[in-house]
Write an enzyme that holds these catalytic residues in place. Structure first.
Site: not given
Ligand code: ARG
Length: 377
Positions: A63, A66, A236, A241
């Site tokens: 992560c 953090r 968030w 992602e």
């Molecule tokens: N990558 C994952 C998704 O697209 C979420 C993983 C956790 N990500 C975060 N920003 N807490 O849903």
């Protein structure tokens, strides 16, 4: 006495009491010993659980976010008795965490695994909010291919989708010894963002969107020898992602060819960078649209800076940071960020969040390996 569990409880409790400056740790350890003698397990106090879930975040090698580990809010639901109460708690979590767009990092902790190994509850969803995958008559997939197996289980249980690319899957809960139960999430609790691009008018016609809350639901929280197999948590999103992986990956929504086509790049042989350009436009659209909707989201450059700050903070506290380079470095523009130019040790500490076998997979887990750490994305 179950010496194994005490051996894991002791260092955890010592660390919590030290980090929080709590008094009378010897007394607490004596009580834990007694409780383990009687019941083969022990119960975390509120403070231990709250600090434990935060330490588990701090120890999450993959992560990048953090820096904010201390802000994780604990929603303690260790007392739920049935799936109905679980659904209710999850709805409460979704509403509180979304916080009108100003997302709050939150974890809901359900009852732990019992000393005889029984797992009281499991959530089948990998992520509480996700889009289904529907197989069409011609074999094509609509939706998120990553969710195909789970979608098929949901359909077996009686759920029906609308056959759109963005059908929100139901929540599936399994109480030990019972058939899994499913329930649709009330649409008011699923905040979604329609994607548009500040410079390209055609972008909105792609009819893309994504949900605001990333909430992982299938990992096992392990604290001081106690395992919590149902403990969904959210932070968030970081823009990549969604913009690079969820919508860009070939095995996910695979939008790069479509976007490049619209930009007039795809069939131009002089453009080895058509994917790079399309990725950037897709990420810009996600960032712009989330900001416009007033929903918390970080960009990868800011996240990289925050991670460097986290390294500094931890060093000041005399703790070493472990990290998995291949996960920390964002999936676009890696070398432009400080996190890229850094080496990390990648030792897995406890407390932590571990992967679990899929809930529907009843093949025997490897007994020597309670949690496997896989390279799953
Ligand atoms: N990558 C994952 C998704 O697209 C979420 C993983 C956790 N990500 C975060 N920003 N807490 O849903």
């Amino acid at each position: 006495m179950n010496t194994d569990i005490y051996a894991q409880a002791e260092p955890f409790v010592l660390q919590v009491y030290k980090e929080l400056g709590l008094p009378r740790v010897e007394e607490r350890l004596r009580d834990i010993k007694k409780e383990i003698d009687l019941t083969n397990t022990y119960t975390h106090s509120k403070e231990e659980l709250e600090h434990g879930v935060r330490m588990a975040w701090r120890n999450s090698n993959r992560c990048i976010g953090r820096l904010y580990w201390k802000s994780l809010i604990l929603n303690d639901k260790r007392n739920v008795r049935d799936s109905k109460e679980i659904f209710k708690a999850l709805e409460e979590h979704l509403g509180r965490a979304i916080n009108n767009g100003k997302i709050l990092p939150m974890i809901t902790v359900f009852p732990p695994q019992r000393s005889d190994g029984t797992i009281p509850f499991r959530i089948w969803n990998k992520s509480l909010i996700r889009y289904a995958a529907h197989v069409q008559a011609d074999g094509q997939l609509i939706g998120d291919p990553d969710q195909l197996i789970f979608t098929q289980y949901c359909k077996k249980l009686g759920w029906k989708g609308e056959n759109t690319p963005f059908d929100v899957l139901p929540i599936v809960i399994e109480q030990t010894g019972k058939q899994p139960e499913w329930r649709n999430i009330h649409p008011d609790l699923v905040l979604e963002v329609t994607l548009e691009h500040p410079d390209y008018g055609w972008f909105i016609d792609l009819h893309l969107k994504w949900h605001a809350l990333p909430i992982i639901a299938d990992m096992v929280l392990e604290i001081g020898g106690i395992r919590y197999p149902a403990a969904p948590f959210n932070g968030w999103y970081m823009v990549t992602e969604i913009g690079s992986r969820n919508l860009g990956d070939e095995k996910r929504f695979n939008q790069l060819p479509i976007i490049a086509e619209k930009m007039g790049l795809k069939n131009n042989r002089n453009h080895p960078f058509w994917k790079d350009k399309a990725l950037l436009v897709l990420n810009e659209a996600v960032f712009y649209s989330f900001k416009k909707a007033g929903i918390t989201l970080t960009d990868h450059h800011a996240a990289s800076e925050q991670f460097m700050k986290f390294l500094q903070n931890e060093e000041k506290e005399g703790r070493s940071v472990n990290a998995d380079w291949s996960w920390i470095v964002p999936p676009i523009s890696g070398s432009s960020m400080k996190v890229f130019h850094h080496n990390y040790t990648n030792e897995v500490l406890s407390p932590n969040y571990f992967y679990n076998q899929s809930a529907w997979d009843d093949s025997k887990p490897d007994p020597t390996c309670p949690f496997h750490i896989s390279n799953r994305s």
